[in-house]
Design a protein around this motif. Sequence first.
Motif, short mmCIF file in Angstrom:
data_model
loop_
_atom_site.label_atom_id
_atom_site.label_comp_id
_atom_site.label_asym_id
_atom_site.label_seq_id
_atom_site.Cartn_x
_atom_site.Cartn_y
_atom_site.Cartn_z
N ILE A 59 0.84 -1.21 0.00
CA ILE A 59 0.00 0.00 0.00
C ILE A 59 0.86 1.26 0.00
O ILE A 59 0.51 2.26 -0.62
N ILE A 60 2.01 1.22 0.66
CA ILE A 60 2.91 2.38 0.67
C ILE A 60 3.33 2.74 -0.75
O ILE A 60 3.48 3.91 -1.10
N THR A 61 3.51 1.73 -1.61
CA THR A 61 3.89 2.00 -3.01
C THR A 61 2.70 2.44 -3.86
O THR A 61 2.86 2.72 -5.05
N VAL A 207 8.39 5.80 -4.16
CA VAL A 207 7.52 5.30 -5.23
C VAL A 207 6.06 5.62 -4.91
O VAL A 207 5.29 6.04 -5.77
N GLY A 208 5.68 5.43 -3.65
CA GLY A 208 4.30 5.72 -3.27
C GLY A 208 3.98 7.19 -3.22
O GLY A 208 2.84 7.60 -3.48
N SER A 209 4.98 8.00 -2.90
CA SER A 209 4.75 9.45 -2.81
C SER A 209 4.59 10.08 -4.19
O SER A 209 3.69 10.88 -4.43
N ASN A 210 5.50 9.74 -5.11
CA ASN A 210 5.44 10.29 -6.47
C ASN A 210 6.26 9.39 -7.37
O ASN A 210 7.49 9.46 -7.39
N VAL A 211 5.57 8.53 -8.11
CA VAL A 211 6.26 7.51 -8.90
C VAL A 211 7.13 8.13 -9.99
O VAL A 211 8.25 7.65 -10.26
N GLU A 212 6.67 9.21 -10.61
CA GLU A 212 7.46 9.83 -11.68
C GLU A 212 8.71 10.50 -11.12
O GLU A 212 9.79 10.41 -11.70
N ALA A 213 8.55 11.18 -9.99
CA ALA A 213 9.70 11.82 -9.36
C ALA A 213 10.71 10.76 -8.92
O ALA A 213 11.93 10.97 -9.05
N ALA A 214 10.22 9.64 -8.43
CA ALA A 214 11.11 8.54 -8.03
C ALA A 214 11.87 8.00 -9.23
O ALA A 214 13.09 7.76 -9.16
N ARG A 215 11.18 7.82 -10.35
CA ARG A 215 11.81 7.30 -11.56
C ARG A 215 12.88 8.26 -12.07
O ARG A 215 13.99 7.85 -12.45
N LEU A 216 12.57 9.57 -12.07
CA LEU A 216 13.52 10.57 -12.54
C LEU A 216 14.72 10.70 -11.60
O LEU A 216 15.79 11.15 -12.02
N THR A 225 8.66 -2.13 -6.78
CA THR A 225 7.26 -2.57 -6.72
C THR A 225 7.18 -4.09 -6.68
O THR A 225 6.41 -4.67 -5.90
N ASN A 226 7.99 -4.75 -7.51
CA ASN A 226 8.03 -6.22 -7.50
C ASN A 226 8.40 -6.74 -6.12
O ASN A 226 7.80 -7.72 -5.64
N PHE A 227 9.36 -6.11 -5.49
CA PHE A 227 9.81 -6.56 -4.17
C PHE A 227 8.65 -6.54 -3.16
O PHE A 227 8.51 -7.48 -2.37
N THR A 228 7.84 -5.49 -3.18
CA THR A 228 6.76 -5.41 -2.20
C THR A 228 5.73 -6.51 -2.40
O THR A 228 5.22 -7.08 -1.43
N THR A 271 -1.65 3.78 7.71
CA THR A 271 -1.18 3.67 6.33
C THR A 271 -2.19 4.31 5.39
O THR A 271 -3.38 4.03 5.47
N SER A 272 -1.71 5.18 4.51
CA SER A 272 -2.61 5.89 3.59
C SER A 272 -2.85 5.06 2.34
O SER A 272 -1.90 4.54 1.74
N LEU A 273 -4.10 4.95 1.93
CA LEU A 273 -4.45 4.15 0.75
C LEU A 273 -3.97 4.78 -0.55
O LEU A 273 -3.98 4.12 -1.59
N ILE A 274 -3.58 6.05 -0.52
CA ILE A 274 -3.05 6.67 -1.75
C ILE A 274 -1.54 6.50 -1.86
O ILE A 274 -0.93 6.88 -2.84
N GLY A 275 -0.92 5.89 -0.84
CA GLY A 275 0.50 5.58 -0.89
C GLY A 275 1.38 6.62 -0.23
O GLY A 275 0.96 7.74 0.06
N GLY A 276 2.63 6.22 0.02
CA GLY A 276 3.62 7.14 0.55
C GLY A 276 3.67 7.28 2.05
O GLY A 276 4.59 7.88 2.59
#
Length: 328
Positions: A59-61, A207-216, A225-228, A271-276
């Motif tokens: 859920i964090i992711t 990844v849960g907070s901002n997936v695009e920012a994490a990728r960049l 994500t696979n690990f979780t 735990t927040s359902l929107i992640g992070g």
Amino acid sequence: MNDKQKDLIQKFAALGSLIALTAIFATTSEAFFTVNNAMTVALQVTSIALLGIGATCVIITGGIDLSVGSVLALAGVAAALAVKELGLPVPLAMLIGILVGTACGFINGILVTRMKLPPFIATLGMMMVARGIALEITGARAVSGLGDAFGELGNGALFRIVTIGDDGFPNVTFPGIPYPVILMVVIAIAVSLMLTRTVLGRHIYSVGSNVEAARLSGVNVTRVTNFTYILSGTLAGLTGCVLMSRLVTAQPNEGIAYELDAIASAVIGGTSLIGGVGTISGTAIGAFVIGILRNGLNMNGVSAFTQQIIIGLVILGTVWIDQLRNRR
């Protein structure tokens, strides 16, 4: 009231609820506040907490895992069949059960990251597939006759004190700390340290907070994500082995709706359902809130149907509070 004070209230709301429930049930039932009942509650909470730990990481992711109840059943019957049909030693059979859970989690991760399926749909499909396989390989019948060794993990205890009475029969002076409870504590501490003290943990939150920012920022979003999902599947497999060991019988229908308890324990714990956002300590508290609520209501003669209504209202209330926090 400033934002910092509001955050502190939200952070300790679950702990306050746990203390309040304990105080209420301690006054309504004399048997509630005893060592035996405390160990019973801890043992009952084990399954919710182990599944909740995996659910928290997912859920964090920003994902969700609805398959853990069915994966639990499949892993448990796989371990039981490995003992009964293949004649394998119990530890090796348990390892096979855990690896079955790991494989299911890996497939969930592939479906979400590689095939780009929504986590809800991917894990819903796995929920149906895993349950179907568990029913198929057992013929929808319980697997019994597994022997005392199979029940050691689920029914054994550390520091159990047994004395022989004057009548010659054994008396349990202290029930001991059940092995599943020790397992739960060790795993909770390990995953909590992973989330708070390692690079992988920081990546899971990013990844849960901002997936695009994490990728960049150079985070391998697919791998994280696979690990979780793999962790969630592995813990579901372990829970299945522990639960079937407690019963000394493998039930292919076991674990129905356990995924809801796992998600509820995480949400109740903050735990927040929107992640992070989320902590393992919060999930552990949430699991004990559910466990103590059920135990206390049972002791007070509340029907199982009414218990479902009350726990459902608790979940709705905590999700509503989470939504208010996100809007703010």
